[in-house]
Design an enzyme around this catalytic site. Sequence first.
Site, PDB file in Angstrom:
ATOM      1  N   SER A   1      -4.890   3.105   3.779  1.00 24.13           N
ATOM      2  CA  SER A   1      -5.077   2.439   2.490  1.00 24.13           C
ATOM      3  C   SER A   1      -5.243   0.935   2.715  1.00 24.13           C
ATOM      4  O   SER A   1      -6.136   0.291   2.163  1.00 24.13           O
ATOM      5  CB  SER A   1      -3.864   2.732   1.597  1.00 24.13           C
ATOM      6  OG  SER A   1      -3.967   2.060   0.380  1.00 24.13           O
TER       7      SER A   1
ATOM      8  N   HIS B   1       7.444  -7.402  -1.837  1.00 22.70           N
ATOM      9  CA  HIS B   1       7.096  -6.720  -0.583  1.00 22.70           C
ATOM     10  C   HIS B   1       7.944  -7.279   0.558  1.00 22.70           C
ATOM     11  O   HIS B   1       7.682  -6.980   1.719  1.00 22.70           O
ATOM     12  CB  HIS B   1       5.631  -6.998  -0.219  1.00 22.70           C
ATOM     13  CG  HIS B   1       4.620  -6.276  -1.060  1.00 22.70           C
ATOM     14  ND1 HIS B   1       4.748  -4.956  -1.404  1.00 22.70           N
ATOM     15  CD2 HIS B   1       3.437  -6.690  -1.582  1.00 22.70           C
ATOM     16  CE1 HIS B   1       3.688  -4.595  -2.122  1.00 22.70           C
ATOM     17  NE2 HIS B   1       2.891  -5.623  -2.247  1.00 22.70           N
TER      18      HIS B   1
ATOM     19  N   LYS C   1       0.800  -1.230   0.000  1.00 23.60           N
ATOM     20  CA  LYS C   1       0.000   0.000   0.000  1.00 23.60           C
ATOM     21  C   LYS C   1       0.833   1.281   0.000  1.00 23.60           C
ATOM     22  O   LYS C   1       0.376   2.356   0.408  1.00 23.60           O
ATOM     23  CB  LYS C   1      -1.001   0.054   1.183  1.00 23.60           C
ATOM     24  CG  LYS C   1      -1.817  -1.176   1.430  1.00 23.60           C
ATOM     25  CD  LYS C   1      -2.279  -1.876   0.206  1.00 23.60           C
ATOM     26  CE  LYS C   1      -3.345  -1.128  -0.558  1.00 23.60           C
ATOM     27  NZ  LYS C   1      -3.673  -1.838  -1.822  1.00 23.60           N
TER      28      LYS C   1
HETATM   29  P1  A3P Z   1      -5.179   4.739  -1.489  1.00 25.24           P
HETATM   30  O1  A3P Z   1      -5.803   3.524  -0.922  1.00 25.24           O
HETATM   31  O2  A3P Z   1      -4.714   5.707  -0.429  1.00 25.24           O
HETATM   32  O3  A3P Z   1      -6.009   5.401  -2.536  1.00 25.24           O
HETATM   33  P2  A3P Z   1      -0.152  -0.474  -3.545  1.00 25.24           P
HETATM   34  O4  A3P Z   1      -0.066  -0.438  -5.012  1.00 25.24           O
HETATM   35  O5  A3P Z   1       1.171  -0.482  -2.848  1.00 25.24           O
HETATM   36  O6  A3P Z   1      -1.073  -1.544  -3.069  1.00 25.24           O
HETATM   37  O7  A3P Z   1      -0.789   0.930  -3.078  1.00 25.24           O
HETATM   38  C1  A3P Z   1      -2.113   1.268  -3.368  1.00 25.24           C
HETATM   39  C2  A3P Z   1      -2.282   2.762  -3.116  1.00 25.24           C
HETATM   40  O8  A3P Z   1      -1.602   3.497  -4.157  1.00 25.24           O
HETATM   41  C3  A3P Z   1      -3.735   3.193  -3.144  1.00 25.24           C
HETATM   42  O9  A3P Z   1      -3.819   4.286  -2.222  1.00 25.24           O
HETATM   43  C4  A3P Z   1      -3.880   3.673  -4.597  1.00 25.24           C
HETATM   44  O10 A3P Z   1      -4.953   4.541  -4.802  1.00 25.24           O
HETATM   45  C5  A3P Z   1      -2.529   4.373  -4.774  1.00 25.24           C
HETATM   46  N1  A3P Z   1      -2.189   4.560  -6.183  1.00 25.24           N
HETATM   47  C6  A3P Z   1      -2.087   3.611  -7.150  1.00 25.24           C
HETATM   48  N2  A3P Z   1      -1.814   4.180  -8.341  1.00 25.24           N
HETATM   49  C7  A3P Z   1      -1.750   5.522  -8.126  1.00 25.24           C
HETATM   50  C8  A3P Z   1      -1.538   6.640  -8.974  1.00 25.24           C
HETATM   51  N3  A3P Z   1      -1.352   6.515 -10.282  1.00 25.24           N
HETATM   52  N4  A3P Z   1      -1.537   7.877  -8.401  1.00 25.24           N
HETATM   53  C9  A3P Z   1      -1.739   8.028  -7.087  1.00 25.24           C
HETATM   54  N5  A3P Z   1      -1.956   7.006  -6.228  1.00 25.24           N
HETATM   55  C10 A3P Z   1      -1.975   5.763  -6.745  1.00 25.24           C
END
Ligand code: A3P
Length: 285
Positions: free
Chosen positions: A129, A99, A44
Amino acid sequence: MSSSFFVYNGILFPTALSSAESLTYLEKEFRFLDDDILSVSYPKSGTHWMQEILGLIWCDGDPSWVQSLPVWERIPWIETVSGLQCALKSPPPRLLASHLPFHIFPKSFLHSKAKVIYTVRNPKDVMISSYHFSKGLKIVADPGTLEEYMEEFLSGSVSYGSWFEHVKNWMEMKDRSNFFIITYEELQQDLRESVRRICHFIGKELNSQQIDSVVENASFHKMKDNNMSNCTQFSDTYYDHTKGKLMRKGISGDWKNHLTVAQNEHFDRVYREKMQGLRMTFPWD
Ligand code: A3P
């Protein structure tokens, strides 16, 4: 599907995705190749975002690859059983993701020139998140209330262990020339400049139009609509798409909409205690 975990070297892993055998193989026998490029992060923290950016840079800004192959096949997570198989079959140069906390990361990294991009995000936003995303995950226990989840997060009783240990231990690699740290907040603040720095680190220079295309196609809105990257293709066996989603808000500071003053102060106390001795500052410090 019932949620179940196993513990490998002190770290919780969902049984549905990983196995002790493949983690042992990975830690002790897996060999990195010098031209491997890895996206490493605590869950996340912007993992999918970095995977999209890397995939687009790889293809000189052309979005067809990231729009035609699921992210887990493009840039497999090596700690999952299927991701490891995919990585072992991929011809070099490979793009990989992980991870894993540093203490169980493949030891061969220490003797290779493989490049690691470590993405780190404000842990309060990581926790929020993760809390929302976990509601849809059928392979982990229901996160309960935010108060309950926060205690688990702060004590590290969650998948992939403690955020604090993850970041502190990985930061020990910070002076290596094949290790690059970037924050989610930097990506947010200036994606174009971040893309330029990533290109430089991986040794792939793009022209201005190609960088524009990476920036455009890695935007939150483009990724939200890209079914190969937004995890809507996750099998219903693993994920209840009515309860959570990957591309949720995509902003920095959402924790302010969730934590009470007392919860925030508690988080700050734990943060100060656990991050003591780390001679680094982050955008949220
Ligand atoms: P939120 O839940 O705060 O919206 P991971 O990929 O490590 O699982 O993280 C997911 C988080 O990254 C989510 O955050 C998601 O919305 C955010 N995220 C993914 N792509 C993104 C982008 N292009 N711009 C901004 N945030 C992004």
